[in-house]
Scaffold this motif. Structure first.
Motif, short mmCIF file in Angstrom:
data_model
loop_
_atom_site.label_atom_id
_atom_site.label_comp_id
_atom_site.label_asym_id
_atom_site.label_seq_id
_atom_site.Cartn_x
_atom_site.Cartn_y
_atom_site.Cartn_z
N ASN A 53 0.88 -1.22 0.13
CA ASN A 53 -0.08 -0.05 -0.13
C ASN A 53 1.06 1.30 0.01
O ASN A 53 0.59 2.17 -0.84
CB ASN A 53 -0.99 -0.10 1.12
CG ASN A 53 -1.87 -1.14 1.19
OD1 ASN A 53 -2.17 -1.46 0.20
ND2 ASN A 53 -2.59 -1.47 2.34
N ILE A 89 -8.02 9.72 -3.61
CA ILE A 89 -7.39 8.63 -4.66
C ILE A 89 -6.92 7.44 -3.62
O ILE A 89 -7.51 6.36 -3.97
CB ILE A 89 -6.14 8.92 -5.48
CG1 ILE A 89 -6.92 9.92 -6.59
CG2 ILE A 89 -5.69 7.75 -6.20
CD1 ILE A 89 -5.78 10.74 -7.32
N THR A 90 -6.08 7.72 -2.79
CA THR A 90 -6.09 6.74 -1.54
C THR A 90 -7.04 5.74 -0.88
O THR A 90 -6.93 4.85 -0.62
CB THR A 90 -4.89 7.12 -0.67
OG1 THR A 90 -5.42 8.18 0.25
CG2 THR A 90 -3.49 7.77 -1.18
N TYR A 92 -9.99 5.87 -2.28
CA TYR A 92 -10.64 4.88 -3.17
C TYR A 92 -10.23 3.58 -3.67
O TYR A 92 -10.71 2.70 -3.85
CB TYR A 92 -11.04 5.78 -4.48
CG TYR A 92 -11.31 4.97 -5.60
CD1 TYR A 92 -12.88 4.84 -5.86
CD2 TYR A 92 -10.67 4.57 -6.74
CE1 TYR A 92 -13.44 4.14 -6.83
CE2 TYR A 92 -11.33 3.95 -7.63
CZ TYR A 92 -12.56 3.75 -7.73
OH TYR A 92 -13.25 2.86 -8.94
N LEU A 93 -8.65 3.55 -3.50
CA LEU A 93 -7.91 2.64 -3.93
C LEU A 93 -7.73 1.61 -2.36
O LEU A 93 -7.03 0.46 -2.75
CB LEU A 93 -6.69 2.79 -4.42
CG LEU A 93 -6.58 3.46 -5.81
CD1 LEU A 93 -5.19 4.09 -6.30
CD2 LEU A 93 -7.33 2.85 -6.75
N ASN A 94 -8.19 2.41 -1.74
CA ASN A 94 -7.91 1.53 -0.19
C ASN A 94 -6.57 1.31 0.23
O ASN A 94 -5.89 0.49 0.76
CB ASN A 94 -8.61 0.17 -0.12
CG ASN A 94 -8.75 -0.57 1.27
OD1 ASN A 94 -9.08 0.42 2.22
ND2 ASN A 94 -8.94 -1.79 1.31
#
Length: 326
Positions: A53, A89-90, A92-94
């Motif tokens: 991540n 964005i982070t 949304y992308l988990n």
């Protein structure tokens, strides 16, 4: 004061990451240490997920930084605008774990006030060194077996105390007990469940955990113990059946251990039921309610013992019944 292993890893990993970055001639080499500090995790599974991540978030942050700083300019307001777009964005992308790590890279790029190929390579090396050092250190995780065994031992001691206090109450109507063991059992079950989950995450390829089923079994037994407590207060003060139940609970309190001797007490319980059936039928409502509570109590005791019987293979063989006993 006890120093935890995460503190030790941080103390070891931070200077190593800085030293490697210095050897490679990376600018902002101190940032490698910061990235390592942010990457130390409590389990291997969390380490791998965190490393991925954070790496992905750093790459996205670097790309956005290049676009924003090159085409808009180096201004504090641009940093705010960049974060306003990057953070969603982070989410949304988990990969929100990477926000703090990526912020280090964003601020490095902003502080440089220039972008060229060598500086971008430096920042990429910082990401690899910082995250990689943290990941390598997280590959070592101390065994939790000792802590789990201690939780098991303490849990069984508290189970023994509760069962013995039930025996005392049934026999003597002892009301001195403060019930602290009940609260402690609840705490131990929660703490043990957390330790089991952590240990499972340290053994990524292992599907089953040797202690998970044990503590689940004890948790279900504890629910039954809590159901028994109000029932024992409704038993008759003194007769042959209650004395036998008191002796049964006293014997059961001495048999709480990791092994499985439940079959012995199931056989004793069966004999208790036979003695119960030989009693005269109730003649009043009070006697009927007492008989009903006793029946429920025996049923809960049976469920308690069956949980242990199903948990693991018995350590003893059942007694062979003669034709008279059958």
């Amino acid at each position: 004061m006890k120093i935890g292993y995460r503190t030790i890893k941080t103390a070891i990993g931070t200077p190593i990451a800085i030293w490697i970055a210095q050897l490679l001639g990376v600018t902002n080499f101190v940032s490698a240490g910061i990235l390592t500090i942010l990457c130390i995790q409590p389990s291997r599974k969390q380490s791998f997920l965190s490393a991925w991540n954070r790496f992905l978030a750093c790459i996205i942050a670097s790309i956005l930084s290049i676009l924003f700083f090159h085409y808009i300019g180096y201004h504090p307001a641009v940093v705010g605008l960049l974060l306003a777009i990057f953070i969603p964005i982070t989410v949304y992308l988990n990969i929100t774990q990477g926000i703090a790590t990526s912020s280090v890279i964003i601020l490095n790029l902003y502080g440089a006030h220039y972008l060229d190929y060598d500086f971008l390579v430096d920042q990429f090396l910082l990401i690899i060194i910082g995250i990689g050092t943290g990941l390598l250190l997280n590959l070592y995780m101390p065994s939790l077996d000792k802590k789990l065994k201690e939780k098991q031992r303490e849990l069984e001691e508290n189970f023994q105390s509760v069962l013995y206090e039930i025996a005392l109450y049934v026999r003597n109507r002892n009301i001195v007990w403060d019930g602290n063991e009940i609260t402690r059992i609840e705490q131990l079950l929660v703490e043990a469940a957390d330790l089991v989950e952590r240990d499972k995450e340290n053994h990524i390829l292992r599907n089953k955990h040797p202690y998970r089923d044990y503590f689940r079994m004890r948790s279900r037994q504890f629910e039954l113990l809590q159901r028994m407590l109000p029932l024992v207060t409704k038993l008759p003060k003194k007769d042959s059946i209650t004395e036998k139940i008191a002796s049964f609970f006293e014997g059961l309190s001495k048999a709480v251990h990791p092994g499985n001797t439940a079959i012995i007490y199931l056989e004793e319980l069966e004999q208790l039921r036979k003695d119960f059936d030989r009693e005269d039928l109730p003649c009043s409502r009070e006697e009927f309610e007492t008989r009903a509570n006793l029946f429920r109590l025996l049923h809960d005791i049976e469920d308690y013992l069956l949980l242990k019987k199903r948990f693991k293979e018995s350590d003893v063989r059942p007694k062979r019944r003669t034709s008279k006993e059958a």
